[in-house]
Design an enzyme around this catalytic site. Structure first.
Site, short mmCIF file in Angstrom:
data_model
loop_
_atom_site.label_atom_id
_atom_site.label_comp_id
_atom_site.label_asym_id
_atom_site.label_seq_id
_atom_site.Cartn_x
_atom_site.Cartn_y
_atom_site.Cartn_z
N GLY A 115 0.77 -1.24 0.00
CA GLY A 115 0.00 0.00 0.00
C GLY A 115 0.80 1.28 0.00
O GLY A 115 0.21 2.36 0.03
N ALA A 163 11.38 17.68 7.83
CA ALA A 163 10.05 17.46 8.37
C ALA A 163 9.96 16.17 9.17
O ALA A 163 9.35 16.13 10.24
CB ALA A 163 9.04 17.45 7.23
N ALA A 216 12.31 14.48 10.74
CA ALA A 216 13.00 14.64 12.02
C ALA A 216 12.18 15.50 12.98
O ALA A 216 12.07 15.18 14.17
CB ALA A 216 14.38 15.27 11.79
N ALA A 217 11.59 16.57 12.45
CA ALA A 217 10.81 17.49 13.31
C ALA A 217 9.60 16.77 13.91
O ALA A 217 9.24 17.00 15.07
CB ALA A 217 10.36 18.70 12.50
N GLU A 218 8.96 15.92 13.11
CA GLU A 218 7.78 15.24 13.62
C GLU A 218 8.15 14.18 14.66
O GLU A 218 7.53 14.09 15.72
CB GLU A 218 6.98 14.62 12.45
CG GLU A 218 6.40 15.69 11.54
CD GLU A 218 5.46 15.17 10.45
OE1 GLU A 218 4.90 16.02 9.73
OE2 GLU A 218 5.28 13.95 10.31
N HIS A 228 -15.55 35.41 14.58
CA HIS A 228 -14.81 35.83 15.76
C HIS A 228 -15.17 34.91 16.91
O HIS A 228 -16.32 34.57 17.06
CB HIS A 228 -15.19 37.27 16.09
CG HIS A 228 -14.47 37.83 17.28
ND1 HIS A 228 -13.14 38.16 17.25
CD2 HIS A 228 -14.90 38.09 18.53
CE1 HIS A 228 -12.78 38.63 18.43
NE2 HIS A 228 -13.83 38.59 19.23
#
Lengths: 478, 478
Positions: free
Chosen positions: B45, B188, B190-192, B445
């Site tokens: 997949g 990205a 690594a950041a996650e 708002h």
């Protein structure tokens, strides 16, 4: 505010009644006008700042964090129940809000030379003159009526002396959390406070007159919201409070009786037009008390605009929404400055968001209001982000004109509904149909916005199918 | 999959290489074609489902809840530190993902009569023929190359035998959480993972070659992200891993040495073009190994489209993004079915979202890439919702063409950035300038979207000022 002799009469170029959205009109471009600004509220600055949007959302955010933590069990986290320090929460909110209110007052009262602030109640004596509680009289050729609204008192609580009977203003400043609370009402204010206080650990019972909470919304939203609310607090529907005694024993019209530690009335708001004497001064008022204004926000008397008199916000609008009041304030400001080039009207459909848990956001027609429309409903749970949340209850519902593809209404219930709706507001405001819309841009995967993307694709399919079916039917007709 | 004699040669109408986005092409409208579907992945997949977007976001959501609870102290809540049940989190994710993968395989393998699935590695022998590891040969006039990408191995770990050296595929299925972890990489992925594992209580050290994490993004975003990351985990910047030994003692090129319990390599992905032998078969490949395709997704050989051969997704795209691959799959499907009416090209700028904490979302040009543009930066903290969050670090930055008012780039860091960006994607994709945009619709708002509304108003002001200044300057020119 200068000291004024009793019955002194003062002339201004402009009187603004209301320290909320009306106050926002004041700026450099009005510095050539002498302005009287009236705000008789306990806290200067209007409902949104002091007792509405702003503080409630600060309470809601804390409730969201607490509620998320409570719901985390199925995720593989064990977050022990949060300890709620009500005094710290409340003081964080009002430590900030009250400073803003005070700074707003000082700014208008001391720093802007052309503005004089009056902190007392006034009423009209004629269409261009007001008299204050102190006897001072103010006259101006131009008056902006932006006096707002106030919580509607609970009839069953009339005359009942118990300081634990609250409205949405006073509830936010209570000394300590009660063990139990009855919230009377089925609208947005009730939905938000029920979320807040149940997340803080209060046993909440919500008494709703209609069959569902949020009954004025699309019925799928109202039903889903009520079902989810019932998992967190008690919701008694189809019921009204018949009486409350001084020990807070409550009797419903069904005969059911129970006691509570606190009552919060959240049965709507009434416009502050009565205390202004608008009707007596000849202004037209709606049956609910609101000042009648035309599309250019001009106050009407006998069906005719009164020269120089404008209304905006809750005192005149059928929408008790800050973003509508802000828009009306911009219209009024323009029309004050350019009376020979009036503008007016809405930029598009009016969205509203309810910051309960789940969030709800919507605009335009419900399914029931648009029986000929096509309706696409897409569950968050069919998208990747919905999977991540293990969400099984949230959805985005679109009511779309099958001929034109225009979005007539949008109704979302679930996380971030208040943000997710904006793309739909955009499309509806710009007259962009659903056909082709989802595929006209990228949607970052796997963001929550994919539920909107997929709802648009579903709606597009329905529109295309309907057109196709009508072509066939049209062709078959003799 | 039918039993095949060694070296059997099979002809199909269409070969699809890749069970991810390529697989999504299969549908009723291709039921007239015999299709060979190749997926040699351990889990059927593709990356997004098995080792990318979907499972990571499930891990991220849990991390968000845990991190929010940790940050709640200043709000007046005391949420005790969450107990993290790694096995429960992991099994929730893969209990779902692996079922989906399995169901996807069964669907293609058993339920669609015109599709034959091959679960082995293939390589091209000529441009219309592939040979598999078992010796089976497949031929087709049409081939879709959607073979994806795989994590780039860490050079310093080459030959080091330690099962605690992971890539982004294997890290998600580890048996238990380590006490400490080194994440090598500044993008990205690594950041996650740094967010996820630090929220789960792992002592994370991130080793970043550049000056900041997310260094390829707008520098304000990269700097803010790095600063906020440093408050949660150790970030060593300007550093590379020189060596790793079998006890996971790490030496940086600076000479710094430390030990860790686990290494996660997140230094990018490489296209699965090498194992396919694309270059040997005469297809054009970029210097980084990607298959060269034209705007209509046709594979090129010697600069010329090869009849019937298409590429899509990570194997050919410079964007390793599922929403781009999905779009390309729709293009390829159209072009397969209507080879005489080819389509291609992007519907608009390509957004990307990084689901770390804070979230980051962006598209288009950075400030450095558009030196002549006007730049508006608006802090969340200037809006009501930002107040509620006590947010002091999040912002929305717009890079706008000062002449046309078009949004050239948008860069958001903060809560819900991945959703907030969509309105900006919409405007940029439809060629709608910032001038007049904020006021062309209502913004409920006090929703988080008000930061975008206000950034648009700021940008509009700058565009108007620039036009005004240029008129004056233009007028002064001799």
């Amino acid at each position: 505010m200068p000291e004024l002799a009793q019955a002194e009469s003062l002339d201004f170029d402009l009187i603004i009644i209301g320290g909320g959205s009306g106050n926002s009109i004041i700026g450099r471009d009005l510095s050539h006008l002498t302005i009287a600004l009236i705000d008789d509220g306990e806290h200067f600055g209007g409902t949104c700042l002091n007792a509405g949007c702003i503080p409630t959302k600060m309470f809601v955010h804390v409730a969201d964090v607490a509620a998320d933590a409570l719901r985390s069990d199925g995720l593989g986290l064990r977050v022990p129940t949060a300890q709620v320090d009500w005094a710290a929460i409340r003081d964080r909110v009002f430590g900030r809000i009250d400073q803003l209110s005070e700074a707003g007052f000082r700014n208008r009262d001391q720093k802007i030379p052309n503005v004089t602030v009056f902190r007392e109640r006034f009423h009209f004596v004629d269409q261009h003159e007001l008299v204050g509680a102190s006897g001072v009289r103010l006259r101006a050729p131009r008056i902006v009526i932006a006096a707002g609204s106030r919580p509607r008192p609970l009839p069953a609580a009339e005359g009942v002396r118990n300081p634990a009977i609250h409205d949405s203003d006073s509830i936010m400043r209570i000394e300590q959390l009660p063990a139990s609370m009855v919230i009377v009402g089925g609208g947005a204010v009730a939905a938000e406070f029920a979320h807040v206080f149940s997340a803080y650990g209060v046993q909440v019972t919500q008494v709703v007159r209609a069959e569902n909470a949020l009954d004025r919304l699309d019925s799928d939203i109202a039903e889903r919201f009520t079902e989810l609310a019932r998992a967190r607090w008690r919701v008694v529907t189809g019921a009204s409070v018949a009486s409350i005694d001084e020990d807070l024993r409550i009797t419903l019209d069904s005969g059911e009786r129970f006691s509570t530690d606190l009552v919060l009335s959240a049965i709507g708001r009434i416009p502050n037009s009565d205390t202004l004497g608008l009707g007596d001064a000849g202004f037209d008022v709606h049956s609910d008390g609101r000042l009648v204004v035309d599309a250019e926000q001009r106050a009407l008397a006998g069906g005719t605009p009164v020269d120089g008199i404008y209304g905006l916000g809750d005192v005149s609008s059928e929408w008790q929404l800050k973003h509508v009041a802000n828009h009306e304030a911009r219209v009024v400001k323009h029309n004050l400055l350019q009376p020979h080039d009036l503008i007016g009207g809405d930029p598009g459909p009016i969205p509203a968001a309810i910051f309960s848990s789940p969030q709800v956001a919507y605009f335009g027609l419900t399914e029931a209001e648009a029986p000929d429309a096509v309706v696409a409903t897409r569950a968050y749970g069919t998208t990747a982000w919905g999977w991540a949340l293990e969400d099984t209850t949230s959805f985005c519902k679109l009511v779309v004109d099958g001929e034109t593809g225009m979005i007539l209404g949008a109704h979302l219930i679930g996380p971030e509904a208040s943000i997710l709706i904006q793309v739909l507001v955009f499309a509806a405001s710009h007259g962009i149909p659903v056909t082709g819309l989802a595929r006209s841009m990228y949607w970052p995967h796997p963001a929550a916005s994919e539920v909107v993307e997929n709802a648009l694709l579903d709606a597009e399919k329905l529109v295309v199918q309907k057109r196709h079916a009508e072509q066939i039917n049209g062709g078959e007709k003799p």
